[in-house]
Design a protein around this motif. Sequence first.
Motif, short mmCIF file in Angstrom:
data_model
loop_
_atom_site.label_atom_id
_atom_site.label_comp_id
_atom_site.label_asym_id
_atom_site.label_seq_id
_atom_site.Cartn_x
_atom_site.Cartn_y
_atom_site.Cartn_z
N ALA A 30 -34.96 83.02 -85.24
CA ALA A 30 -35.54 84.36 -85.40
C ALA A 30 -37.04 84.20 -85.21
CB ALA A 30 -35.23 84.94 -86.77
N TYR A 31 -37.47 84.18 -83.97
CA TYR A 31 -38.86 83.85 -83.71
C TYR A 31 -39.47 84.77 -82.66
CZ TYR A 31 -37.10 81.44 -79.50
OH TYR A 31 -36.49 81.14 -78.30
N GLY A 32 -40.80 84.80 -82.70
CA GLY A 32 -41.58 85.42 -81.64
C GLY A 32 -42.30 84.33 -80.87
N ARG A 33 -42.40 84.50 -79.56
CA ARG A 33 -43.03 83.48 -78.72
C ARG A 33 -44.16 84.11 -77.91
NH1 ARG A 33 -39.75 80.23 -74.05
NH2 ARG A 33 -39.35 82.40 -73.43
N TYR A 34 -45.28 83.40 -77.89
CA TYR A 34 -46.46 83.85 -77.14
C TYR A 34 -46.76 82.80 -76.07
CZ TYR A 34 -51.32 85.07 -76.10
OH TYR A 34 -52.49 85.41 -75.45
N ALA B 65 -36.50 86.18 -80.08
CA ALA B 65 -35.09 85.76 -80.00
C ALA B 65 -34.48 85.75 -81.39
CB ALA B 65 -34.99 84.38 -79.37
N LEU B 66 -33.23 86.18 -81.46
CA LEU B 66 -32.40 86.07 -82.66
C LEU B 66 -31.13 85.32 -82.29
CD1 LEU B 66 -32.40 89.65 -84.27
CD2 LEU B 66 -33.39 87.58 -85.27
N GLN B 67 -30.71 84.40 -83.16
CA GLN B 67 -29.45 83.70 -82.91
C GLN B 67 -28.70 83.54 -84.23
OE1 GLN B 67 -28.70 79.21 -82.27
NE2 GLN B 67 -28.91 79.97 -80.19
N PHE B 68 -27.42 83.89 -84.20
CA PHE B 68 -26.53 83.70 -85.33
C PHE B 68 -25.44 82.72 -84.92
CE2 PHE B 68 -28.50 87.69 -86.34
CZ PHE B 68 -28.53 87.75 -87.72
N VAL B 69 -25.09 81.80 -85.83
CA VAL B 69 -24.04 80.83 -85.55
C VAL B 69 -23.10 80.75 -86.75
CG1 VAL B 69 -23.50 78.43 -85.01
CG2 VAL B 69 -25.56 79.47 -84.07
N SER B 70 -21.81 80.74 -86.46
CA SER B 70 -20.80 80.54 -87.49
C SER B 70 -20.06 79.25 -87.18
CB SER B 70 -19.82 81.72 -87.52
OG SER B 70 -18.77 81.47 -88.44
N ARG C 194 -38.18 81.50 -87.46
CA ARG C 194 -37.13 80.50 -87.69
C ARG C 194 -36.83 79.80 -86.37
NH1 ARG C 194 -32.42 81.50 -91.84
NH2 ARG C 194 -34.29 81.09 -93.10
N LEU C 195 -36.96 78.46 -86.39
CA LEU C 195 -36.90 77.66 -85.17
C LEU C 195 -35.87 76.54 -85.31
CD1 LEU C 195 -40.76 77.24 -84.82
CD2 LEU C 195 -39.35 78.89 -83.58
N GLY C 196 -35.32 76.10 -84.18
CA GLY C 196 -34.40 74.97 -84.18
C GLY C 196 -35.14 73.66 -84.37
N PHE C 197 -34.49 72.73 -85.05
CA PHE C 197 -35.08 71.42 -85.32
C PHE C 197 -34.61 70.44 -84.24
CE2 PHE C 197 -34.97 67.42 -88.12
CZ PHE C 197 -36.30 67.15 -87.91
N ASP C 198 -35.39 70.31 -83.17
CA ASP C 198 -34.99 69.44 -82.06
C ASP C 198 -35.66 68.08 -82.20
OD1 ASP C 198 -37.46 70.53 -81.56
OD2 ASP C 198 -37.17 70.71 -79.41
N VAL C 199 -35.32 67.39 -83.30
CA VAL C 199 -35.90 66.09 -83.57
C VAL C 199 -35.48 65.04 -82.54
CG1 VAL C 199 -34.02 65.49 -85.14
CG2 VAL C 199 -36.22 64.34 -85.37
N TYR C 200 -34.27 65.20 -81.96
CA TYR C 200 -33.80 64.33 -80.89
C TYR C 200 -33.51 65.19 -79.65
CZ TYR C 200 -32.58 61.48 -85.00
OH TYR C 200 -32.61 60.81 -86.19
N MET C 201 -33.38 64.54 -78.51
CA MET C 201 -32.85 65.25 -77.34
C MET C 201 -31.48 65.82 -77.71
SD MET C 201 -33.82 62.96 -73.96
CE MET C 201 -32.84 61.54 -74.44
N LEU C 202 -31.24 67.06 -77.34
CA LEU C 202 -29.99 67.79 -77.59
C LEU C 202 -29.85 68.30 -79.02
CD1 LEU C 202 -27.35 65.60 -75.71
CD2 LEU C 202 -28.47 67.64 -74.87
N GLN D 108 -26.66 85.47 -79.41
CA GLN D 108 -28.11 85.45 -79.29
C GLN D 108 -28.60 86.73 -78.62
OE1 GLN D 108 -29.80 81.76 -77.85
NE2 GLN D 108 -31.50 82.82 -76.86
N ILE D 109 -29.70 87.26 -79.16
CA ILE D 109 -30.35 88.44 -78.60
C ILE D 109 -31.79 88.09 -78.26
CG2 ILE D 109 -31.02 90.83 -78.97
CD1 ILE D 109 -28.83 91.01 -81.07
N ASN D 110 -32.19 88.37 -77.04
CA ASN D 110 -33.56 88.14 -76.60
C ASN D 110 -34.21 89.47 -76.24
OD1 ASN D 110 -32.00 85.48 -75.79
ND2 ASN D 110 -34.15 84.93 -76.01
N TYR D 111 -35.45 89.61 -76.60
CA TYR D 111 -36.21 90.80 -76.24
C TYR D 111 -37.52 90.36 -75.61
CZ TYR D 111 -39.25 94.87 -76.59
OH TYR D 111 -40.14 95.87 -76.30
#
Length: 415
Positions: A108-112, A89-94, A124-132, A77-80
């Motif tokens: 891959a998102y910008g946050r304000y 933030a950018l995050q790559f996962v294999s 591009r955002l994570g799908f946190d439909v449940y806790m964790l 993950q890279i944060n700027y």
Amino acid sequence: MSSRFSRISLLACFLAHVALAHAAEEEKSYSISGFGTLGVAHSNTRDVDIVRDLTQPYGVGYTRQTDFGLDSNLGLQINYRANENFDTALQFVSHRSSEGYQPQLTWAYGRYLPNDTVQLRAGRLGFDVYMLADSRNVAYSYQWVRPPIDFFGGLIISYFDGADLVISKPVGAGIVRAKFFTGLAREKTSTGNMDDYLSLNGSRLAGGYIEYQSQNWLYRAGYSELKFKNEFPPLQGLLDGFRSPALNALFPYAAGLGNALSMENKRFKYLSAGIAYDDGPLQAQLMVNRLSSESLLFPANRAAYLTLGYRIDHWTPYMTVSAARPENRKIPASLPTGVSPGIDMLVAGFNQSINNQFNHQTTLSLGVRYDLTEKSNLKLQFDQIQADELFLVRNNQPGWNGKARLFSLAFNFIF
């Protein structure tokens, strides 16, 4: 060729960001972090593959009785931080998925952040439909080797392209957060058939949750909807049969049965609630959910898990019980049988398609986590699985009794 080019472009973009991060290290505006798991799992049976979730085309057991890929992954993950109000933030996962082990761009998102109350993200955002759910790849952060399969295994989305809004307000001794999101899913998931995948690309996703967090407690309730854009590939031949003009000349309602079974443009609904407690050495979580859809192909089911852990110095022994159950096992009436062999085959395919989607599985897990350092831990886990249906498994062989035992060891780290 285009998909390969896009992957190469993403990797090139990633390497460019890494280079920029190092070049700007003195400014402290960039940060690089990561996580990973080196895991091994062993099954006592060769009659079925146990998978971590439905995105995995194969698992441990039938394919390999001892497997190093079920839980292993690597993320970077890279944060700027541009200023106090904007960051990216950018995050790559294999990890093992329908894409093999190719790195996936999961964030891959910008946050304000205009103030302490509001947060707005887009990209591009994570799908946190449940806790964790948003952090289920970061095994260092939780006590299990893997999140309970009966509960989390049915999730086929880990990220989406869109936007979300979080509003936070202090209330009493805690904080209330409300989150709303919308966007498009982009992933594909295994259907259980070799080289056959369900594409989620372009499927509309929307939902939100509300939670209350105090010093020791976290309460959360959420609702999300996914509208499938594409058809389920193994179903196409059966749908063509039900929609054929010749059959509908005999049974005018046949096409309606096919449409009811279809997944295209149908909604899939997630309803969930959970409680988490963390006070000193004691940790506990309870979550329940209901998954339903507008398609007969995915009958409604409910799932839950309860987990308890107790920290003793560097050790945290834990126990988890999880289960999934269909709400209703009744299959709607189809066409009459005995008219012709072809119609009998359609009826059998109709019934089997629905039967294959019933989710009835129970797991008892016992394990221990040992914290090696502040950034690494080791986990050992035993799972006793009873699967009365085949929804969450792969490659089941004739004569399998529905039981499997897994022994798992995982080294988890962050950096």
